[in-house]
Design a protein around this motif. Structure first.
Motif, PDB file in Angstrom:
ATOM      1  N   LEU A 153      59.978  18.044   6.384  1.00 28.18           N
ATOM      2  CA  LEU A 153      59.517  17.189   5.143  1.00 28.18           C
ATOM      3  C   LEU A 153      59.091  16.004   5.837  1.00 28.18           C
ATOM      4  CD1 LEU A 153      61.724  18.308   2.211  1.00 28.18           C
ATOM      5  CD2 LEU A 153      59.420  18.644   2.509  1.00 28.18           C
ATOM      6  N   ASP A 154      59.856  15.344   6.699  1.00 28.19           N
ATOM      7  CA  ASP A 154      59.438  14.099   7.270  1.00 28.19           C
ATOM      8  C   ASP A 154      58.351  14.199   8.155  1.00 28.19           C
ATOM      9  OD1 ASP A 154      61.613  12.909   6.517  1.00 28.19           O
ATOM     10  OD2 ASP A 154      63.048  12.991   8.298  1.00 28.19           O
ATOM     11  N   PHE A 155      57.923  15.385   8.789  1.00 25.45           N
ATOM     12  CA  PHE A 155      56.802  15.721   9.443  1.00 25.45           C
ATOM     13  C   PHE A 155      55.406  15.670   8.613  1.00 25.45           C
ATOM     14  CE2 PHE A 155      53.435  18.779  10.823  1.00 25.45           C
ATOM     15  CZ  PHE A 155      53.165  18.493  12.015  1.00 25.45           C
ATOM     16  N   CYS A 156      55.795  16.340   7.492  1.00 23.57           N
ATOM     17  CA  CYS A 156      54.660  16.518   6.567  1.00 23.57           C
ATOM     18  C   CYS A 156      54.272  14.977   5.774  1.00 23.57           C
ATOM     19  CB  CYS A 156      55.034  17.410   5.249  1.00 23.57           C
ATOM     20  SG  CYS A 156      55.096  19.064   5.737  1.00 23.57           S
ATOM     21  N   LYS A 157      55.176  14.109   5.971  1.00 22.98           N
ATOM     22  CA  LYS A 157      54.969  12.857   5.457  1.00 22.98           C
ATOM     23  C   LYS A 157      54.281  11.976   6.647  1.00 22.98           C
ATOM     24  CE  LYS A 157      59.184  12.425   2.321  1.00 22.98           C
ATOM     25  NZ  LYS A 157      60.040  11.859   2.108  1.00 22.98           N
TER      26      LYS A 157
END
Length: 201
Positions: A153-157
């Motif tokens: 999810l951090d990657f997607c942000k």
């Protein structure tokens, strides 16, 4: 012609028109084809690069020949081997275009002269270096403290809308996961009602 990179500069600092003209006058255009290397290990790095369009990956190979992706560079990102660039040592990285890419490059000597003549650009690049350092520190802590789902999810942000452009195995590599584990995480998120672009196979 320079609108994208000027917009990026003005996001962080407010240079005069004279300073902007000096900056753009030393930029050199560069185009890469998909799978073409921008940097490879053992070379001395004389330039930094701003991504006008396209997508690149920075990675290194360990002693067993395994690839470890440390950065994606998409539009409005600066990319390079900054350790090699600033410390004048041979690069340890590969930087490869995974899409056709258009870049702007600036040389070390031109950058130093720009700092001297227009200190606002020293502030601009200092802000970028600081943000990059913070981002790398957060990534290290994320690897140590967060589970795989949270890291994804951090990657997607960090890289919004990149997944339709990047093979899944590259994303899994960056996150330190197997492609199968990444698929399971996406399936779980979909079941939870989160709309995640599954990207390329």
């Amino acid at each position: 012609m320079y609108s994208k990179i000027i917009t990026h500069v003005e996001k962080y600092v407010t240079p005069t028109s004279h300073a902007l003209k000096a900056f753009t006058s030393v930029l050199q255009p560069l185009e890469l084809k998909k799978k073409e290397n921008l940097i490879h290990p053992g070379t001395y790095i004389q330039h930094e690069f701003f991504v006008e369009s396209g997508c690149l990956i920075a990675y290194y190979l360990d002693k067993k020949g395994h690839k470890h992706i440390i950065q994606f560079a998409i539009e409005d990102w600066w990319v390079g081997d900054f350790d090699a660039f600033y410390n004048k040592i041979p690069s340890k990285l590969y930087i490869e275009a995974i899409e056709d890419a258009k870049l702007w490059s600036i040389s070390f000597n031109d950058l130093e002269q720009l700092y001297h003549d227009h200190p606002i650009f020293e502030r601009y690049f200092r802000i970028l270096v600081t943000r990059g350092f913070i981002s790398q520190r957060k990534r290290v802590l994320s690897t140590l403290q967060e589970n795989a789902k949270e890291r994804y999810l951090d990657f997607c942000k960090t890289y919004p809308n990149i997944e339709s452009r990047v093979p899944n195995y590259h994303i899994a590599n960056y996150l330190g996961l197997s492609p199968e584990s990444l698929s399971r995480i996406r399936k779980t998120l979909t079941e939870e009602g989160l709309n995640i672009d599954v990207g390329q196979p």
